[in-house]
Scaffold this motif. Sequence first.
Motif, PDB file in Angstrom:
ATOM      1  N   PRO A 272       0.794  -1.237   0.000  1.00 11.49           N
ATOM      2  CA  PRO A 272       0.000   0.000   0.000  1.00 11.49           C
ATOM      3  C   PRO A 272       0.823   1.282   0.000  1.00 11.49           C
ATOM      4  CG  PRO A 272      -0.980  -1.598   1.479  1.00 11.49           C
ATOM      5  CD  PRO A 272       0.346  -2.166   1.054  1.00 11.49           C
ATOM      6  N   ASN A 273       2.140   1.177   0.212  1.00 13.93           N
ATOM      7  CA  ASN A 273       2.995   2.358   0.127  1.00 13.93           C
ATOM      8  C   ASN A 273       3.184   2.823  -1.310  1.00 13.93           C
ATOM      9  OD1 ASN A 273       3.555   2.225   2.971  1.00 13.93           O
ATOM     10  ND2 ASN A 273       5.022   0.593   2.545  1.00 13.93           N
ATOM     11  N   ASP A 274       2.784   1.986  -2.262  1.00 14.17           N
ATOM     12  CA  ASP A 274       2.966   2.277  -3.682  1.00 14.17           C
ATOM     13  C   ASP A 274       1.775   3.090  -4.188  1.00 14.17           C
ATOM     14  OD1 ASP A 274       3.285   2.260  -6.447  1.00 14.17           O
ATOM     15  OD2 ASP A 274       4.106   0.224  -6.472  1.00 14.17           O
ATOM     16  N   THR A 275       2.015   4.346  -4.537  1.00 12.69           N
ATOM     17  CA  THR A 275       0.924   5.236  -4.935  1.00 12.69           C
ATOM     18  C   THR A 275       0.321   4.884  -6.287  1.00 12.69           C
ATOM     19  OG1 THR A 275       2.502   6.803  -5.905  1.00 12.69           O
ATOM     20  CG2 THR A 275       1.870   7.150  -3.602  1.00 12.69           C
ATOM     21  N   ALA A 276       0.965   4.013  -7.057  1.00 13.82           N
ATOM     22  CA  ALA A 276       0.402   3.607  -8.342  1.00 13.82           C
ATOM     23  C   ALA A 276      -0.760   2.645  -8.177  1.00 13.82           C
ATOM     24  CB  ALA A 276       1.488   2.974  -9.210  1.00 13.82           C
ATOM     25  N   PHE A 277      -0.888   2.066  -6.966  1.00 10.20           N
ATOM     26  CA  PHE A 277      -1.908   1.040  -6.767  1.00 10.20           C
ATOM     27  C   PHE A 277      -2.800   1.288  -5.545  1.00 10.20           C
ATOM     28  CE2 PHE A 277       1.640  -0.833  -9.038  1.00 10.20           C
ATOM     29  CZ  PHE A 277       1.002  -1.458 -10.106  1.00 10.20           C
ATOM     30  N   TRP A 278      -2.352   2.129  -4.623  1.00  8.86           N
ATOM     31  CA  TRP A 278      -3.105   2.331  -3.387  1.00  8.86           C
ATOM     32  C   TRP A 278      -3.109   3.811  -3.001  1.00  8.86           C
ATOM     33  CZ3 TRP A 278      -5.470  -1.845  -1.041  1.00  8.86           C
ATOM     34  CH2 TRP A 278      -5.036  -3.111  -1.422  1.00  8.86           C
ATOM     35  N   THR A 279      -4.120   4.206  -2.218  1.00  3.96           N
ATOM     36  CA  THR A 279      -4.165   5.562  -1.668  1.00  3.96           C
ATOM     37  C   THR A 279      -4.640   5.506  -0.225  1.00  3.96           C
ATOM     38  OG1 THR A 279      -5.101   7.785  -1.908  1.00  3.96           O
ATOM     39  CG2 THR A 279      -6.531   5.936  -2.500  1.00  3.96           C
ATOM     40  N   ALA A 280      -4.111   6.410   0.590  1.00  2.00           N
ATOM     41  CA  ALA A 280      -4.528   6.504   1.993  1.00  2.00           C
ATOM     42  C   ALA A 280      -5.587   7.582   2.186  1.00  2.00           C
ATOM     43  CB  ALA A 280      -3.318   6.807   2.875  1.00  2.00           C
ATOM     44  N   ALA A 281      -6.056   8.200   1.101  1.00  2.00           N
ATOM     45  CA  ALA A 281      -7.043   9.282   1.189  1.00  2.00           C
ATOM     46  C   ALA A 281      -8.108   9.087   0.123  1.00  2.00           C
ATOM     47  CB  ALA A 281      -6.359  10.639   1.023  1.00  2.00           C
ATOM     48  N   TRP A 282      -9.353   9.290   0.504  1.00  2.00           N
ATOM     49  CA  TRP A 282     -10.452   9.236  -0.461  1.00  2.00           C
ATOM     50  C   TRP A 282     -11.590  10.087   0.062  1.00  2.00           C
ATOM     51  CZ3 TRP A 282      -8.687   5.124   2.376  1.00  2.00           C
ATOM     52  CH2 TRP A 282      -9.520   4.636   3.373  1.00  2.00           C
ATOM     53  N   SER A 283     -12.547  10.372  -0.787  1.00  2.00           N
ATOM     54  CA  SER A 283     -13.651  11.249  -0.428  1.00  2.00           C
ATOM     55  C   SER A 283     -14.669  10.488   0.406  1.00  2.00           C
ATOM     56  CB  SER A 283     -14.313  11.793  -1.699  1.00  2.00           C
ATOM     57  OG  SER A 283     -15.377  12.654  -1.386  1.00  2.00           O
ATOM     58  N   ASN A 284     -14.963  11.021   1.599  1.00  2.00           N
ATOM     59  CA  ASN A 284     -15.948  10.358   2.453  1.00  2.00           C
ATOM     60  C   ASN A 284     -17.349  10.889   2.144  1.00  2.00           C
ATOM     61  OD1 ASN A 284     -16.140  12.855   3.646  1.00  2.00           O
ATOM     62  ND2 ASN A 284     -15.313  12.243   5.621  1.00  2.00           N
ATOM     63  N   SER A 285     -18.313  10.538   2.977  1.00  2.00           N
ATOM     64  CA  SER A 285     -19.705  10.906   2.700  1.00  2.00           C
ATOM     65  C   SER A 285     -19.930  12.409   2.770  1.00  2.00           C
ATOM     66  CB  SER A 285     -20.627  10.199   3.696  1.00  2.00           C
ATOM     67  OG  SER A 285     -20.270  10.508   5.030  1.00  2.00           O
ATOM     68  N   TRP A 286     -19.024  13.138   3.395  1.00  2.00           N
ATOM     69  CA  TRP A 286     -19.119  14.594   3.449  1.00  2.00           C
ATOM     70  C   TRP A 286     -18.511  15.249   2.220  1.00  2.00           C
ATOM     71  CZ3 TRP A 286     -18.467  18.407   7.891  1.00  2.00           C
ATOM     72  CH2 TRP A 286     -19.450  18.200   8.869  1.00  2.00           C
ATOM     73  N   GLY A 287     -17.798  14.467   1.434  1.00  2.00           N
ATOM     74  CA  GLY A 287     -17.041  15.059   0.343  1.00  2.00           C
ATOM     75  C   GLY A 287     -15.690  15.548   0.800  1.00  2.00           C
ATOM     76  N   ILE A 288     -15.283  15.164   2.010  1.00  2.00           N
ATOM     77  CA  ILE A 288     -13.984  15.565   2.544  1.00  2.00           C
ATOM     78  C   ILE A 288     -12.967  14.482   2.221  1.00  2.00           C
ATOM     79  CG2 ILE A 288     -12.693  16.170   4.626  1.00  2.00           C
ATOM     80  CD1 ILE A 288     -14.837  18.173   3.905  1.00  2.00           C
ATOM     81  N   THR A 289     -11.882  14.847   1.554  1.00  2.00           N
ATOM     82  CA  THR A 289     -10.809  13.898   1.292  1.00  2.00           C
ATOM     83  C   THR A 289      -9.902  13.869   2.512  1.00  2.00           C
ATOM     84  OG1 THR A 289     -10.891  14.387  -1.060  1.00  2.00           O
ATOM     85  CG2 THR A 289      -8.926  13.272  -0.243  1.00  2.00           C
ATOM     86  N   THR A 290      -9.961  12.769   3.235  1.00  2.00           N
ATOM     87  CA  THR A 290      -9.213  12.717   4.479  1.00  2.00           C
ATOM     88  C   THR A 290      -8.764  11.295   4.748  1.00  2.00           C
ATOM     89  OG1 THR A 290      -9.264  13.356   6.817  1.00  2.00           O
ATOM     90  CG2 THR A 290     -11.233  12.302   5.937  1.00  2.00           C
ATOM     91  N   GLY A 291      -8.034  11.100   5.786  1.00  2.03           N
ATOM     92  CA  GLY A 291      -7.513   9.790   6.168  1.00  2.03           C
ATOM     93  C   GLY A 291      -6.386   9.975   7.149  1.00  2.03           C
ATOM     94  N   ALA A 292      -5.721   8.897   7.494  1.00  2.00           N
ATOM     95  CA  ALA A 292      -4.648   8.956   8.480  1.00  2.00           C
ATOM     96  C   ALA A 292      -3.384   9.539   7.871  1.00  2.00           C
ATOM     97  CB  ALA A 292      -4.357   7.560   9.016  1.00  2.00           C
ATOM     98  N   PRO A 293      -2.727  10.467   8.553  1.00  2.00           N
ATOM     99  CA  PRO A 293      -1.451  10.979   8.032  1.00  2.00           C
ATOM    100  C   PRO A 293      -0.329   9.963   8.227  1.00  2.00           C
ATOM    101  CG  PRO A 293      -1.971  11.986  10.149  1.00  2.00           C
ATOM    102  CD  PRO A 293      -3.156  11.141   9.788  1.00  2.00           C
ATOM    103  N   VAL A 294       0.469   9.780   7.192  1.00  4.41           N
ATOM    104  CA  VAL A 294       1.608   8.856   7.222  1.00  4.41           C
ATOM    105  C   VAL A 294       2.820   9.582   6.643  1.00  4.41           C
ATOM    106  CG1 VAL A 294       2.478   6.582   6.575  1.00  4.41           C
ATOM    107  CG2 VAL A 294       0.019   6.941   6.818  1.00  4.41           C
ATOM    108  N   VAL A 295       3.977   9.390   7.262  1.00  2.00           N
ATOM    109  CA  VAL A 295       5.191  10.094   6.856  1.00  2.00           C
ATOM    110  C   VAL A 295       6.232   9.081   6.366  1.00  2.00           C
ATOM    111  CG1 VAL A 295       7.059  11.610   7.593  1.00  2.00           C
ATOM    112  CG2 VAL A 295       4.757  11.921   8.526  1.00  2.00           C
ATOM    113  N   TYR A 296       6.862   9.398   5.230  1.00  2.00           N
ATOM    114  CA  TYR A 296       7.943   8.576   4.683  1.00  2.00           C
ATOM    115  C   TYR A 296       9.200   9.440   4.537  1.00  2.00           C
ATOM    116  CZ  TYR A 296       4.121   5.469   3.216  1.00  2.00           C
ATOM    117  OH  TYR A 296       3.017   4.655   3.177  1.00  2.00           O
ATOM    118  N   ALA A 297      10.345   8.833   4.782  1.00  2.00           N
ATOM    119  CA  ALA A 297      11.625   9.511   4.567  1.00  2.00           C
ATOM    120  C   ALA A 297      12.607   8.524   3.956  1.00  2.00           C
ATOM    121  CB  ALA A 297      12.177  10.068   5.879  1.00  2.00           C
ATOM    122  N   GLU A 298      13.215   8.907   2.843  1.00  2.00           N
ATOM    123  CA  GLU A 298      14.185   8.047   2.157  1.00  2.00           C
ATOM    124  C   GLU A 298      15.505   8.788   2.023  1.00  2.00           C
ATOM    125  OE1 GLU A 298      13.303   5.643  -1.571  1.00  2.00           O
ATOM    126  OE2 GLU A 298      14.594   7.252  -2.371  1.00  2.00           O
ATOM    127  N   ALA A 299      16.550   8.205   2.577  1.00  2.00           N
ATOM    128  CA  ALA A 299      17.880   8.812   2.506  1.00  2.00           C
ATOM    129  C   ALA A 299      18.809   7.911   1.698  1.00  2.00           C
ATOM    130  CB  ALA A 299      18.444   9.031   3.905  1.00  2.00           C
TER     131      ALA A 299
END
Length: 844
Positions: free
Chosen positions: A467-494
């Motif tokens: 699910p970390n792959d944005t080509a196939f999954w998303t952590a945000a979608w429009s709910n019944s209010w029309g609000i695009t929301t979801g859990a915040p997730v942070v990635y860091a690549e060094a």
Amino acid sequence: MMPGRNNHPRSGKDRRRAAADARTGARRSNPGPGSTRGTVTLVALCFVAVLGISLASYIAICTRAMQLSNRSFQASVSKQLAEAGLEEAMRAFNQHNWDDWSSGGISVNWTLDTTNKRATATMTFPADKFGQGATAQLKLRVDNYDADVVGATWSSSKNYAPGDLVERSGIWYRCLQTHSNIQPIGDISHYWVPEFVPSLWDSSTTYSSQDMVFHAGYWYRCSSSNTNSAPPNANWVRINAVNKDSTSGISGVQDAVVNWFGTWYRWNSGGWDAAPPISWRWRNTGLVYSYNDLVNYNNLWYRYISATPTNAGSSYSNPGADTSRWALQSNMWVWSSSGLKYNKGDVAFYSGQWYRCLRAHTSSTSIQPTNTTYWSNTPRYSPDWSPGERFSQYDTVRRNGVWYLSLQNNNTAQDPATDSDNSHWIGANTTDSNYTWNSTTNYSAGAYRCYGGVWYRCTSANTNKAPNDTAFWTAAWSNSWGITTGAPVVYAEATITFGSSPAQRTQLRALIAPAPLFPNALAATGSISANSGGTVDSYDSTLGTYASQLDTATNYSAVVAAGNTSGTAITLSSPTIQGYVAAPAATTAPYAPLMALGTSVIVKGSSATPSPKVDKSRVSRSPYIPQFSTLPGGADGLANNWSNTPKGTALALAATINIGTPGAITPARYYYDGDLTIGNSTVTNLRINGPVILYIDGDLLLTQSGSTGRIDITSRGSAEIHVAGTFRADAGSEGILNATTDPKSLIIICDTDSNSMHYYSEGVNPLYGVIYIPYSQSNNGYFNDNNNAQIYGAVSANNITYSGANLNVHYDTSLRYATFGGVDQPWTVTEWRELPATEQATMP
């Protein structure tokens, strides 16, 4: 003597044989001195050859060891750099500041994908930053980057439920009943009411004749005074319709009312009554107005601000002209450019519209509410579960630190935390294989799965795509209010490279949440002392009452923690701690925690009391005592920041002071300039009817001096009380009576750095709430000397002292996930891990 034959010179035959031997390399059985020298040379050459081979192997080994060392060092640097990236992402998220910046040769370039709610960044470093010809690159990604500030705007295609808050044409409206595609235009209707207008019936409010309430889908007008008498009954008259600027469909409907271009009318006995008996409409005779009453006059809402009520039948000028008695409702939140300290979430009224602060700043003429970097004209959408809201299938909410997915439509009044059969909700912490992602399953677009504590929606069919792959999954979608929301997730690549060594890459994934302010029942950065008995235990208010959880698993999770390192941090005589104690370790062997526990002290879990009475497994040398800056002021204190604090409406003193609006979502602001005493001849009761922020530039004293003082928080009320001086509740008072019995509905903040002592020594009414006193210089800090005082909630202070009084604190474990206004409670990383190659995230 004649010399022997052998002493003669070689004959010619001997010389010829020696020459032949030299040509053929033949060895004689009787070698001469020359052959010995050749053997030594040969041995030396062999030794040199072996030494060369050994040296080459040694050099190879050293080279390999150095390469491994470099790779290990690279990996370490890469991980440290990725951790630094998490810090930069948290800074931007907490401040809602996604501006690019550069400093000391380091630069950050942020990009916002507003459609997919994704913030990405690249962070570059100067060529000589890491030395040894090393190069480094850092990439960041934050999913749901505005999860803590996303707003709500009315949409014609969405379903709304009671309590929903939206913006329409610069006005904020609160939904009264379930509906869709009904525009929130007007002052009051069956479906919408402007925010901050009193409307919802409240069981603890005393209603007077002509008061208007909304209850169970209808409007009612009070016909006779009552308390806790829910309509419909003889005390109420039902109003069948409420419209604005239109009589279509309501003419002829008895008791229908309309706001006709600023004037209220009622249909009564065949015609429109131009003086309807309703409390919304201002009248110069016939009604008594008291402090905090609201009326509608010429399409504007006014608040009565005088401490002296009007007399029935008196005549006086209208609200638009009488500024001594009336103030525009919006003045409580009016924006000012005069250097006020606005913090994230603050509300202000400017140029006929409501605004919400997105980024903490000091106001000026150059940063007006129309500046979209710092302000939004939409109310905040909350991802937290609420019992009054209706949720649709695949909506997500946060409850007690867990993200839940709604499994059905019309999902209301079902607490996710207590949905044991998962018929309404499923948590992202589930182990049910029907909802958890795995690498061997084929997923179709539209599938919802949890992964790493977060819910994801499949956007493209796949197998073995994390699910970390944005080509196939998303952590945000429009709910019944029309609000695009979801859990915040942070990635860091060094990624870091030393010379010709292969590049080393580290990718971290982190879940974040608001940092807990009260993870402990009692917490002191200094010392805790209690020289009597009592009980410190716990319960979970989201699961029921304290009494219902006695001797259950939730009853043994309280933590008593102190941080003093220069002496004894915790001194207890004989209380029972059903949970844990934590203090720093001594600096000398055996490095025992700095606490002195009497022989009668019990520290235990749910099992029988151990012998000795302290369970060593529940004693820690790692106390965690978070204390964040208060807002406004911080360590400087409210008194030093009084002039630049947006304070609202002055508190008018009376025997009973009513403040707050039942059913409101945004807190009303009030202030009192000086010491506020409740329990004297002037004020006996402060009644908080809705969400309130109260600033006091002095002491707050609840006492008995001629009369008994008390603060009441009604079933619809909540309070954030800032005290610039000291907070004291005498044993003779009646303290704070919180009808919600929810500790999260009350926080008392004393940010003074004086050496004054604070206490809650009242024993008649238990305190449901939290007390926060981080900066006091008093040796006692928070103090109590009354055996009967009970606290359901938590206390955090510099020092805590119970003198001759039982230590009775019942910790609400739901405080571990609670956020409070008035304290800079930042989001923090709750868990993180390094991602393997099979689960790598899509990075910019």
